[in-house]
Design a protein around this motif. Structure first.
Motif, PDB file in Angstrom:
ATOM      1  N   VAL A  37      76.944  21.185  36.380  1.00 28.48           N
ATOM      2  CA  VAL A  37      76.535  22.716  36.476  1.00 28.48           C
ATOM      3  C   VAL A  37      74.777  22.650  36.363  1.00 28.48           C
ATOM      4  O   VAL A  37      74.285  22.023  35.304  1.00 28.48           O
ATOM      5  CB  VAL A  37      77.114  23.361  35.301  1.00 28.48           C
ATOM      6  CG1 VAL A  37      76.266  24.843  35.190  1.00 28.48           C
ATOM      7  CG2 VAL A  37      78.399  23.432  35.391  1.00 28.48           C
ATOM      8  N   LYS A  39      72.486  24.626  37.090  1.00 28.22           N
ATOM      9  CA  LYS A  39      71.673  26.112  36.764  1.00 28.22           C
ATOM     10  C   LYS A  39      70.409  25.534  36.056  1.00 28.22           C
ATOM     11  O   LYS A  39      70.521  24.784  34.874  1.00 28.22           O
ATOM     12  CB  LYS A  39      72.549  27.341  36.255  1.00 28.22           C
ATOM     13  CG  LYS A  39      73.099  26.806  34.718  1.00 28.22           C
ATOM     14  CD  LYS A  39      74.041  27.915  34.384  1.00 28.22           C
ATOM     15  CE  LYS A  39      74.402  27.647  32.860  1.00 28.22           C
ATOM     16  NZ  LYS A  39      75.806  28.207  32.736  1.00 28.22           N
ATOM     17  N   ILE A  81      80.185  29.265  40.790  1.00 27.27           N
ATOM     18  CA  ILE A  81      80.728  29.389  39.207  1.00 27.27           C
ATOM     19  C   ILE A  81      80.422  30.605  38.471  1.00 27.27           C
ATOM     20  O   ILE A  81      81.051  31.012  37.637  1.00 27.27           O
ATOM     21  CB  ILE A  81      80.620  28.116  38.490  1.00 27.27           C
ATOM     22  CG1 ILE A  81      79.047  28.014  38.092  1.00 27.27           C
ATOM     23  CG2 ILE A  81      81.213  26.869  39.186  1.00 27.27           C
ATOM     24  CD1 ILE A  81      79.038  26.790  36.952  1.00 27.27           C
ATOM     25  N   MET A 163      90.469  29.734  37.270  1.00 28.76           N
ATOM     26  CA  MET A 163      89.281  29.378  36.417  1.00 28.76           C
ATOM     27  C   MET A 163      89.004  30.231  35.344  1.00 28.76           C
ATOM     28  O   MET A 163      89.484  31.368  35.340  1.00 28.76           O
ATOM     29  CB  MET A 163      87.930  29.340  37.450  1.00 28.76           C
ATOM     30  CG  MET A 163      86.578  29.175  36.746  1.00 28.76           C
ATOM     31  SD  MET A 163      85.799  30.569  35.920  1.00 28.76           S
ATOM     32  CE  MET A 163      84.095  30.352  36.387  1.00 28.76           C
ATOM     33  N   LEU A 165      86.482  30.770  31.767  1.00 28.59           N
ATOM     34  CA  LEU A 165      85.170  30.556  30.844  1.00 28.59           C
ATOM     35  C   LEU A 165      85.806  31.430  29.411  1.00 28.59           C
ATOM     36  O   LEU A 165      85.989  32.304  29.177  1.00 28.59           O
ATOM     37  CB  LEU A 165      84.098  31.684  31.092  1.00 28.59           C
ATOM     38  CG  LEU A 165      82.928  31.141  31.793  1.00 28.59           C
ATOM     39  CD1 LEU A 165      81.962  32.300  32.183  1.00 28.59           C
ATOM     40  CD2 LEU A 165      82.128  30.264  30.815  1.00 28.59           C
ATOM     41  N   MET A 206      83.710  23.063  29.580  1.00 34.10           N
ATOM     42  CA  MET A 206      82.575  22.779  29.593  1.00 34.10           C
ATOM     43  C   MET A 206      82.059  21.645  28.693  1.00 34.10           C
ATOM     44  O   MET A 206      82.804  20.834  27.982  1.00 34.10           O
ATOM     45  CB  MET A 206      81.845  24.027  29.345  1.00 34.10           C
ATOM     46  CG  MET A 206      82.394  25.179  29.881  1.00 34.10           C
ATOM     47  SD  MET A 206      81.537  26.759  30.087  1.00 34.10           S
ATOM     48  CE  MET A 206      80.520  27.087  28.565  1.00 34.10           C
ATOM     49  N   THR A 207      80.668  21.397  28.448  1.00 36.29           N
ATOM     50  CA  THR A 207      80.257  20.244  27.503  1.00 36.29           C
ATOM     51  C   THR A 207      80.993  20.276  26.155  1.00 36.29           C
ATOM     52  O   THR A 207      81.445  19.260  25.838  1.00 36.29           O
ATOM     53  CB  THR A 207      78.696  20.279  27.176  1.00 36.29           C
ATOM     54  OG1 THR A 207      78.099  20.389  28.685  1.00 36.29           O
ATOM     55  CG2 THR A 207      78.294  19.368  26.491  1.00 36.29           C
ATOM     56  N   ARG A 222      83.468  21.748  34.192  1.00 38.04           N
ATOM     57  CA  ARG A 222      82.206  22.203  34.488  1.00 38.04           C
ATOM     58  C   ARG A 222      81.312  21.821  33.496  1.00 38.04           C
ATOM     59  O   ARG A 222      81.124  22.427  32.528  1.00 38.04           O
ATOM     60  CB  ARG A 222      82.122  23.624  35.031  1.00 38.04           C
ATOM     61  CG  ARG A 222      83.213  24.246  35.807  1.00 38.04           C
ATOM     62  CD  ARG A 222      83.024  25.707  36.327  1.00 38.04           C
ATOM     63  NE  ARG A 222      83.128  26.168  34.865  1.00 38.04           N
ATOM     64  CZ  ARG A 222      84.227  26.852  34.188  1.00 38.04           C
ATOM     65  NH1 ARG A 222      85.407  26.485  34.502  1.00 38.04           N
ATOM     66  NH2 ARG A 222      83.867  27.291  33.146  1.00 38.04           N
ATOM     67  N   VAL A 223      80.373  20.799  33.603  1.00 39.82           N
ATOM     68  CA  VAL A 223      79.644  20.337  32.604  1.00 39.82           C
ATOM     69  C   VAL A 223      78.165  20.304  33.252  1.00 39.82           C
ATOM     70  O   VAL A 223      77.578  19.963  33.901  1.00 39.82           O
ATOM     71  CB  VAL A 223      79.703  18.953  32.430  1.00 39.82           C
ATOM     72  CG1 VAL A 223      79.040  18.067  31.128  1.00 39.82           C
ATOM     73  CG2 VAL A 223      81.311  18.717  31.918  1.00 39.82           C
ATOM     74  N   GLY A 224      77.150  21.091  32.207  1.00 37.77           N
ATOM     75  CA  GLY A 224      75.826  21.341  32.437  1.00 37.77           C
ATOM     76  C   GLY A 224      75.103  20.255  31.336  1.00 37.77           C
ATOM     77  O   GLY A 224      74.578  19.438  31.388  1.00 37.77           O
ATOM     78  N   THR A 225      74.946  21.116  29.994  1.00 35.76           N
ATOM     79  CA  THR A 225      73.985  20.696  28.938  1.00 35.76           C
ATOM     80  C   THR A 225      74.400  18.904  28.860  1.00 35.76           C
ATOM     81  O   THR A 225      73.517  18.323  28.671  1.00 35.76           O
ATOM     82  CB  THR A 225      74.572  21.225  27.658  1.00 35.76           C
ATOM     83  OG1 THR A 225      74.549  22.732  28.007  1.00 35.76           O
ATOM     84  CG2 THR A 225      73.559  20.994  26.540  1.00 35.76           C
ATOM     85  N   ARG A 231      69.259  23.639  28.465  1.00 35.82           N
ATOM     86  CA  ARG A 231      68.777  24.195  29.289  1.00 35.82           C
ATOM     87  C   ARG A 231      67.304  25.246  29.076  1.00 35.82           C
ATOM     88  O   ARG A 231      67.584  25.675  27.929  1.00 35.82           O
ATOM     89  CB  ARG A 231      69.458  25.202  30.050  1.00 35.82           C
ATOM     90  CG  ARG A 231      70.391  24.666  31.275  1.00 35.82           C
ATOM     91  CD  ARG A 231      71.341  25.712  31.591  1.00 35.82           C
ATOM     92  NE  ARG A 231      72.354  26.094  30.704  1.00 35.82           N
ATOM     93  CZ  ARG A 231      73.710  25.672  30.487  1.00 35.82           C
ATOM     94  NH1 ARG A 231      74.006  24.477  30.989  1.00 35.82           N
ATOM     95  NH2 ARG A 231      74.366  26.174  29.547  1.00 35.82           N
TER      96      ARG A 231
HETATM   97  C1  LIG Z   1      76.592  27.032  32.301  1.00 34.65           C
HETATM   98  C2  LIG Z   1      78.027  27.149  32.807  1.00 34.65           C
HETATM   99  C3  LIG Z   1      78.819  25.775  32.520  1.00 34.65           C
HETATM  100  C4  LIG Z   1      78.385  24.759  31.749  1.00 34.65           C
HETATM  101  O1  LIG Z   1      78.134  24.917  30.567  1.00 34.65           O
HETATM  102  P1  LIG Z   1      77.648  23.642  29.453  1.00 34.65           P
HETATM  103  O2  LIG Z   1      77.948  24.050  28.204  1.00 34.65           O
HETATM  104  O3  LIG Z   1      76.020  23.399  29.684  1.00 34.65           O
HETATM  105  O4  LIG Z   1      78.228  22.496  29.988  1.00 34.65           O
HETATM  106  C5  LIG Z   1      80.367  26.057  32.728  1.00 34.65           C
HETATM  107  N1  LIG Z   1      80.670  26.920  33.616  1.00 34.65           N
HETATM  108  C6  LIG Z   1      79.879  28.091  33.894  1.00 34.65           C
HETATM  109  C7  LIG Z   1      80.560  29.275  34.642  1.00 34.65           C
HETATM  110  C8  LIG Z   1      78.629  28.122  33.639  1.00 34.65           C
HETATM  111  O5  LIG Z   1      77.891  29.201  33.934  1.00 34.65           O
END
Ligand SMILES: *Cc1c(COP(=O)(O)O)cnc(C)c1O
Length: 233
Positions: A37, A39, A81, A163, A165, A206-207, A222-225, A231
């Motif tokens: 991810v 963003k 996403i 999907m 959240l 996620m993370t 879906r992994v961002g952090t 961020r």
């Molecule tokens: C930001 C986001 C993520 C990732 O979140 P992290 O906690 O940073 O891994 C996953 N899915 C969606 C829809 C997001 O907006």
């Protein structure tokens, strides 16, 4: 500063966390797709992560997909996403591999219309508001089948799965019941006779909670952090 070894270490750590979670429940790590991810992350950093093996990237804003698209290495699959409004479908439809966040008939109709004009079939997931949280998008669990039946009537859309959240808990263990419920709905729609759809993707985790999601049946996380650090908005 995001230097190369920081990125490489993070990617390695996430991959070994995926492997450990898979081994715990007898799954194959090759069956889990990691969506990075990106963003708020600079395109330069995103491109370096692609050089280190990232092959799927996810953004939550259509405007950001449009802005970053020409700046990102071509050899990567884009995932939409985030919440998608009908009037923004046209911005992303020719760029993304998969839209994760379809949750309303108006968006379905717009995707169908745009996809038809491009003569393409667009792959989507139905987003489920599994925690029934008012601030989150997604259809209620009880409405998934009805929306799926509508999508099935669209010649230019193929549903590949679901999907969510999930609600956030510091203790990821507390998310488990929500992931279990997602897997139940996933299995139910998988058993439905579909003309166009092919139910194979369960995008959750996620993370903070992806190990639990994998244990409960996620096929895409879906992994961002965990990859790029906290961020900076
Ligand atoms: C930001 C986001 C993520 C990732 O979140 P992290 O906690 O940073 O891994 C996953 N899915 C969606 C829809 C997001 O907006």
């Amino acid at each position: 500063m995001t230097n190369d070894s920081y990125l490489q270490d993070n990617i390695k750590t996430i991959k070994s966390r995926i492997e450990r979670a898979c081994h715990k429940v007898g799954r194959n790590p090759a069956d889990i797709t990691l969506v990075a991810v990106t963003k708020t992350i600079d395109t330069d950093i995103v491109n370096r992560s692609i050089a280190f093996g990232i092959s799927h990237i996810g953004e939550n804003k259509p405007q950001e997909i449009v802005r970053k698209y020409p700046l990102i290495e071509k050899d990567v699959d884009w995932h939409m996403i985030g919440h998608l409004q009908s009037n923004k479908v046209k911005m992303v439809i020719d760029k993304v591999k998969l839209i994760h966040s379809v949750d309303r008939l108006s968006v379905v109709n717009e995707i169908e219309k745009r996809a038809a004009s491009l003569d393409k079939v667009i792959d989507i997931l139905i987003q489920v508001n599994i925690g029934e949280e008012s601030q989150k998008s997604g259809v209620a669990a009880a409405e998934v089948k009805a929306l799926l039946e509508k999508v099935e009537q669209c010649q230019h859309i193929r549903v590949l799965g679901l999907m969510c959240l999930a609600p956030y808990f510091y203790d990821a263990e507390q998310v488990r019941p929500y992931f279990k419920k997602m897997k139940e709905i996933f299995d139910e729609i998988k058993a439905m006779p579909l003309q166009r759809g092919k139910i194979e993707i369960l995008s959750m985790g996620m993370t903070n909670d992806f190990e639990v999601a994998i244990e409960e049946g996620a096929t895409m996380i879906r992994v961002g952090t965990g990859l790029y650090g906290a961020r900076d908005y």
